[in-house]
Design a protein around this motif. Structure first.
Motif, short mmCIF file in Angstrom:
data_model
loop_
_atom_site.label_atom_id
_atom_site.label_comp_id
_atom_site.label_asym_id
_atom_site.label_seq_id
_atom_site.Cartn_x
_atom_site.Cartn_y
_atom_site.Cartn_z
N ALA A 277 -101.43 -16.30 -59.70
CA ALA A 277 -102.88 -16.10 -59.79
C ALA A 277 -103.55 -17.34 -60.36
O ALA A 277 -104.61 -17.76 -59.88
N VAL A 278 -102.94 -17.96 -61.36
CA VAL A 278 -103.50 -19.19 -61.94
C VAL A 278 -103.52 -20.30 -60.90
O VAL A 278 -104.52 -21.02 -60.75
N VAL A 279 -102.43 -20.44 -60.15
CA VAL A 279 -102.38 -21.45 -59.09
C VAL A 279 -103.48 -21.18 -58.07
O VAL A 279 -104.20 -22.12 -57.66
N VAL B 197 -99.25 -19.40 -51.36
CA VAL B 197 -99.17 -18.68 -52.63
C VAL B 197 -99.51 -17.20 -52.43
O VAL B 197 -98.84 -16.31 -52.97
N THR B 198 -100.53 -16.93 -51.64
CA THR B 198 -100.95 -15.55 -51.39
C THR B 198 -99.84 -14.75 -50.72
O THR B 198 -99.53 -13.63 -51.13
N ALA C 253 -107.73 -9.14 -55.85
CA ALA C 253 -106.30 -9.05 -56.16
C ALA C 253 -106.03 -9.47 -57.60
O ALA C 253 -105.25 -8.81 -58.32
N ILE C 254 -106.68 -10.52 -58.05
CA ILE C 254 -106.49 -11.01 -59.41
C ILE C 254 -107.03 -10.00 -60.43
O ILE C 254 -106.39 -9.72 -61.45
N VAL C 255 -108.18 -9.42 -60.15
CA VAL C 255 -108.75 -8.41 -61.04
C VAL C 255 -107.85 -7.18 -61.10
O VAL C 255 -107.65 -6.59 -62.18
N LEU C 256 -107.29 -6.78 -59.97
CA LEU C 256 -106.37 -5.64 -59.96
C LEU C 256 -105.12 -5.94 -60.81
O LEU C 256 -104.65 -5.07 -61.54
N LEU C 257 -104.61 -7.15 -60.70
CA LEU C 257 -103.47 -7.54 -61.54
C LEU C 257 -103.85 -7.45 -63.01
O LEU C 257 -103.09 -6.91 -63.83
N LEU C 258 -105.00 -7.96 -63.37
CA LEU C 258 -105.44 -7.90 -64.77
C LEU C 258 -105.58 -6.45 -65.24
O LEU C 258 -105.19 -6.13 -66.37
#
Length: 141
Positions: free
Chosen positions: A60-62, A11-12, A83-88
């Protein structure tokens, strides 16, 4: 490597590949295509980035689910959380400003260039680094 780490790694790297292909290849190239106006390029970009961001959110959820099932080493976990925080941050803080500008341009207004675009690129670059490092650490873990 167990199933959860293998899924997290896949996934990454899929997420990383999508961001590299869209943000750093497709996005700049469409503005260089012959006879493509700014309005057309912005219209295409909005559709493409809306789709990319939806897929990124799903990935990101996965990742969150998989990492909750089988927590990796701290380094891999932290970089993927980054990475997830940057997307948010991109979705909540930057995209609305970019959307307002593209709305104005698409409506025919002469909107000034937005500094939000540079912020988005900086966040995108940091996200690429976080995904690359996180993916490598997952593989090494």
């Amino acid at each position: 490597m167990g199933t959860a780490p293998a899924i997290a790694s896949a996934v990454t790297f899929v997420w990383l590949g999508m961001v590299l292909a869209i943000s750093f290849l497709e996005a700049p190239l469409k503005f260089r295509a012959p006879d493509v106006t700014l309005r057309v390029a912005l219209g295409i970009g909005r559709i493409v980035f809306r789709a990319l961001n939806a897929v990124e959110a799903a990935l990101a959820v996965v990742l969150v689910v998989v990492l909750a099932v089988d927590r990796p080493d701290v380094g891999g976990l932290v970089t993927l959380i980054v990475a997830i925080v940057l997307l948010l941050a991109q979705l909540v803080a930057v995209r609305p400003r970019l959307t307002r500008r593209s709305d104005a341009v698409l409506a025919g207004a002469d909107a000034p260039r937005s500094h939000a675009h540079h912020v988005y690129i900086a966040l995108e670059s940091l996200k690429v680094l976080a995904l690359l490092i996180g993916g490598i650490l997952l593989l090494a873990g």
